[in-house]
Design an enzyme around this catalytic site. Structure first.
Site, mmCIF file in Angstrom:
data_model
loop_
_atom_site.group_PDB
_atom_site.id
_atom_site.type_symbol
_atom_site.label_atom_id
_atom_site.label_comp_id
_atom_site.label_asym_id
_atom_site.label_seq_id
_atom_site.Cartn_x
_atom_site.Cartn_y
_atom_site.Cartn_z
ATOM 1 N N TYR A 1 0.895 -1.296 0.184
ATOM 2 C CA TYR A 1 -0.011 -0.027 0.216
ATOM 3 C C TYR A 1 0.731 1.454 0.191
ATOM 4 O O TYR A 1 2.113 1.252 0.088
ATOM 5 C CB TYR A 1 -1.052 -0.117 1.026
ATOM 6 C CG TYR A 1 -0.203 -0.157 2.581
ATOM 7 C CD1 TYR A 1 0.188 1.050 3.068
ATOM 8 C CD2 TYR A 1 0.172 -1.381 3.117
ATOM 9 C CE1 TYR A 1 0.752 0.913 4.425
ATOM 10 C CE2 TYR A 1 0.583 -1.442 4.354
ATOM 11 C CZ TYR A 1 1.224 -0.379 5.030
ATOM 12 O OH TYR A 1 1.844 -0.543 6.214
ATOM 13 N N GLY A 2 0.439 2.446 -0.054
ATOM 14 C CA GLY A 2 1.086 3.728 0.028
ATOM 15 C C GLY A 2 2.191 3.773 -1.214
ATOM 16 O O GLY A 2 1.480 3.361 -2.388
ATOM 17 N N LEU B 1 4.556 2.036 -2.328
ATOM 18 C CA LEU B 1 4.905 0.846 -2.929
ATOM 19 C C LEU B 1 4.176 0.472 -4.065
ATOM 20 O O LEU B 1 4.404 -0.408 -4.843
ATOM 21 C CB LEU B 1 5.222 -0.228 -1.897
ATOM 22 C CG LEU B 1 6.394 -0.285 -1.065
ATOM 23 C CD1 LEU B 1 6.527 -1.165 0.081
ATOM 24 C CD2 LEU B 1 7.602 -0.377 -1.893
ATOM 25 N N GLU C 1 11.401 -0.121 4.789
ATOM 26 C CA GLU C 1 10.387 -0.138 5.856
ATOM 27 C C GLU C 1 10.949 -0.114 7.359
ATOM 28 O O GLU C 1 10.258 -0.096 8.287
ATOM 29 C CB GLU C 1 9.416 -1.174 5.652
ATOM 30 C CG GLU C 1 8.669 -1.203 4.386
ATOM 31 C CD GLU C 1 7.923 0.004 4.084
ATOM 32 O OE1 GLU C 1 7.903 0.954 4.744
ATOM 33 O OE2 GLU C 1 7.149 -0.143 3.331
#
Length: 127
Positions: free
Chosen positions: A6-7, A9, A79
Site C-alpha cells: 500500500y502507499g 509501494l 520499511e
C-alpha cells in the site's frame, strides 16, 4: 512469494521501483483486521495498524524466487524491518497468503510515541 503493498509501494508511486525487478503485479485485494493511519508532521506516509475497521486495500505482487532475497532485503531496508515496520503474514479477502508491512507500536525512527488526533486516523509525533 506474494507481497501485499500500500502507499508508495503501489504501482505509479515512487517506491514501486523496488518491486519492478522480479515482481509481477497480481491483483488488488484487501486485508481485514487493519486500518491505514497517515503520519503527519515529519513527512506524510501511511502505515497499517491492527484494528477492526474496514481493512486495507492494496496491491499484490508475486516476487520470483530468483529475486526474492534481493527484493525482501530492499523492502525491509525501506520499511525499517523489524525495528520500525514489521513484515508479517496475512490472508487477504480473496484467500491469498501474503506478507505485508505493518507497524505494531507506532513510533517514529527515533522511538518517539505518536499521539492520535480527534478522528483517531492521523497523528503528529509527540514533541
Amino acid at each position: 512469494m506474494l507481497v501485499f503493498v500500500y502507499g508508495t509501494l503501489k504501482r505509479n508511486y515512487g517506491n514501486n521501483v523496488l518491486l519492478q525487478q522480479g515482481g509481477k503485479f497480481v491483483d488488488v485485494d484487501v486485508i481485514d483486521g487493519y486500518k491505514l493511519v497517515y503520519a503527519m508532521g515529519k513527512g506524510s506516509f501511511p502505515f497499517a495498524v491492527e484494528n477492526e475497521g474496514t481493512g486495507i486495500k492494496g496491491e499484490i505482487f508475486d516476487i520470483s524466487e530468483d529475486y526474492l532475497d534481493y527484493t525482501l532485503k530492499n523492502l525491509d531496508q525501506l520499511e525499517g524491518h523489524p525495528s520500525w515496520y514489521r513484515r508479517v503474514p496475512a490472508r487477504t479477502r480473496e484467500g491469498r497468503d501474503v506478507e505485508f508491512y505493518m507497524m505494531p507500536n507506532p513510533r517514529d525512527r527515533n522511538g518517539e510515541e505518536c499521539s492520535y488526533d480527534d478522528d483517531n486516523n492521523c497523528f503528529e509525533w509527540k514533541r
